[in-house]
Design an enzyme around this catalytic site. Sequence first.
Site, PDB file in Angstrom:
ATOM      1  N   ASP A  55       4.731 -33.236  -6.118  1.00 44.87           N
ATOM      2  CA  ASP A  55       5.345 -32.413  -7.163  1.00 44.87           C
ATOM      3  C   ASP A  55       5.387 -33.037  -8.555  1.00 44.87           C
ATOM      4  O   ASP A  55       4.789 -32.491  -9.489  1.00 44.87           O
ATOM      5  CB  ASP A  55       6.753 -31.998  -6.713  1.00 44.87           C
ATOM      6  CG  ASP A  55       7.352 -30.926  -7.616  1.00 44.87           C
ATOM      7  OD1 ASP A  55       6.598 -30.099  -8.123  1.00 44.87           O
ATOM      8  OD2 ASP A  55       8.572 -30.935  -7.787  1.00 44.87           O
ATOM      9  N   CYS A 103       8.024 -10.352  -1.302  1.00 47.98           N
ATOM     10  CA  CYS A 103       6.643 -10.453  -0.826  1.00 47.98           C
ATOM     11  C   CYS A 103       6.528 -10.131   0.664  1.00 47.98           C
ATOM     12  O   CYS A 103       7.197 -10.760   1.494  1.00 47.98           O
ATOM     13  CB  CYS A 103       6.120 -11.861  -1.080  1.00 47.98           C
ATOM     14  SG  CYS A 103       4.435 -12.109  -0.471  1.00 47.98           S
ATOM     15  N   CYS A 115       5.520  -8.380  -6.348  1.00 42.34           N
ATOM     16  CA  CYS A 115       6.076  -9.504  -7.104  1.00 42.34           C
ATOM     17  C   CYS A 115       5.996  -9.247  -8.600  1.00 42.34           C
ATOM     18  O   CYS A 115       6.928  -9.579  -9.347  1.00 42.34           O
ATOM     19  CB  CYS A 115       5.364 -10.802  -6.735  1.00 42.34           C
ATOM     20  SG  CYS A 115       3.588 -10.808  -7.065  1.00 42.34           S
ATOM     21  N   CYS A 156      10.330 -13.179  -6.656  1.00 38.69           N
ATOM     22  CA  CYS A 156       8.940 -12.842  -6.312  1.00 38.69           C
ATOM     23  C   CYS A 156       8.597 -13.229  -4.879  1.00 38.69           C
ATOM     24  O   CYS A 156       7.703 -12.632  -4.261  1.00 38.69           O
ATOM     25  CB  CYS A 156       7.974 -13.498  -7.299  1.00 38.69           C
ATOM     26  SG  CYS A 156       7.907 -15.299  -7.240  1.00 38.69           S
ATOM     27  N   CYS A 210       9.603  -8.976 -10.861  1.00 41.43           N
ATOM     28  CA  CYS A 210      10.010 -10.115 -11.690  1.00 41.43           C
ATOM     29  C   CYS A 210      10.999  -9.665 -12.768  1.00 41.43           C
ATOM     30  O   CYS A 210      10.684  -8.788 -13.586  1.00 41.43           O
ATOM     31  CB  CYS A 210       8.791 -10.757 -12.343  1.00 41.43           C
ATOM     32  SG  CYS A 210       9.214 -12.176 -13.392  1.00 41.43           S
ATOM     33  N   CYS A 243      -1.359  -5.125  -3.154  1.00 38.61           N
ATOM     34  CA  CYS A 243       0.093  -5.274  -3.343  1.00 38.61           C
ATOM     35  C   CYS A 243       0.412  -5.941  -4.682  1.00 38.61           C
ATOM     36  O   CYS A 243      -0.212  -6.936  -5.051  1.00 38.61           O
ATOM     37  CB  CYS A 243       0.687  -6.098  -2.205  1.00 38.61           C
ATOM     38  SG  CYS A 243       2.472  -6.361  -2.349  1.00 38.61           S
ATOM     39  N   CYS A 301      -3.670 -10.964  -1.182  1.00 37.23           N
ATOM     40  CA  CYS A 301      -2.593  -9.999  -1.392  1.00 37.23           C
ATOM     41  C   CYS A 301      -3.073  -8.548  -1.329  1.00 37.23           C
ATOM     42  O   CYS A 301      -2.241  -7.628  -1.339  1.00 37.23           O
ATOM     43  CB  CYS A 301      -1.940 -10.225  -2.751  1.00 37.23           C
ATOM     44  SG  CYS A 301      -1.198 -11.850  -2.957  1.00 37.23           S
ATOM     45  N   CYS A 337       9.597 -17.354 -17.154  1.00 41.39           N
ATOM     46  CA  CYS A 337       9.986 -17.519 -15.752  1.00 41.39           C
ATOM     47  C   CYS A 337      11.413 -18.064 -15.661  1.00 41.39           C
ATOM     48  O   CYS A 337      11.751 -19.076 -16.290  1.00 41.39           O
ATOM     49  CB  CYS A 337       9.015 -18.472 -15.064  1.00 41.39           C
ATOM     50  SG  CYS A 337       9.407 -18.806 -13.338  1.00 41.39           S
ATOM     51  N   CYS A 380      14.676 -19.279  -9.233  1.00 39.72           N
ATOM     52  CA  CYS A 380      14.610 -17.845  -8.951  1.00 39.72           C
ATOM     53  C   CYS A 380      13.673 -17.631  -7.778  1.00 39.72           C
ATOM     54  O   CYS A 380      12.582 -18.194  -7.730  1.00 39.72           O
ATOM     55  CB  CYS A 380      14.109 -17.090 -10.179  1.00 39.72           C
ATOM     56  SG  CYS A 380      13.957 -15.298  -9.947  1.00 39.72           S
TER      57      CYS A 380
END
Length: 376
Positions: A132, A245, A192, A241, A196, A189, A186, A212, A238
Amino acid sequence: MSLETDIKAYARRVGFDVVAIGRAEPYIEAARELARRRERGHYPAFTEADIALRCDPQRLLPSARSVIALGVSYLTSDRSRPSRSGDDPKGQLSRYAWGLDYHPILRERMQRLIDYLEERAPGMVEAQAYVDTGPPVDREVAAKAGLGWFGKNACLYVPGYGSWVFLGEIFTNLDLAPDPHVTLDCGACDRCIRACPTGAIIEPFYVDPNRCISHLTQMKGPIPVELRERMGLRVWGCDVCQQVCPWNDDAQVADRPEFRPVPGLDPAPSLIDMLHMSTGKFKRRFGRTAAAWRGKKTLQRNAAVALGNTRNPRVVPALARALREDPKPLVRGAAAWALGRIGGEEARAALEQARAVEHDPYVLDEIQSALARRAE
């Protein structure tokens, strides 16, 4: 068994849910995309600025030939129940911050895997692990290694586990057989994108980090005024999204104890307690989670904004106290905005009293804007 099979089996023994192996080759498409986003002012926040360093494994480990992409599910059966009403409204924490900070957990597990590789090939292994906060584009590395695929919300989806997965990777000089790519997608679809709250997913697979909510709750300084109301009760991160899904509907609930809510931390924390928490309470409640890295004042700012979004007159005394007593201008300014959002005579009186004694230009501007808003 092959070395690749042994690596995957050992990785699962030390606590990883998914493992995939890829070539340690430059991520050319990712480099182009990051350059495009930088030109548009959408370069991801909190990441390495050197695009070449992020997208070329040999810059990180010159001898790199393979990458071991790893994932751990953080989905648990626990629930968050935010609330706007009553004397003690509750906020909302992103699920990834409920449990222990994943960074040291993944690092320790990856080191154990590196130790295992060195046992299998003494004196021959070179390896470098990242999770990360390091330079690599984790999701791109994982996708190219065959760990998962990208959703239109730019999250990586892992078969069986959905997007509720922490990612890490190990670059190594070992020449390992790569896995095939995941070919799911996806389809048509766009849930998301439509869900948002701030319209941050401006096109499929492309998120404007400046809109975001996950970024907004972690950024320094005041949150842009035009986005505060859209944050709702969210005080860190958050999940919208991901929650809407369909691919996450059947995600396996791993219920790993390390990622269940830490003792003393409610996934829907008291907003008033957050606003007024001491440094000691901040450390006890959030210090072991991934929500601690920005410090106490960021969470307090977010709590003030969320209290404003409750539109609950019962929280006015708590906001008035923060505006009057908190030593941090960032928190006082957010409290002033919140009082203006709630409105009413009590809120107006608190703002006017604060205006008479406040000296910080930013806070004074927030107070004046809040008073002007109530006069409209």
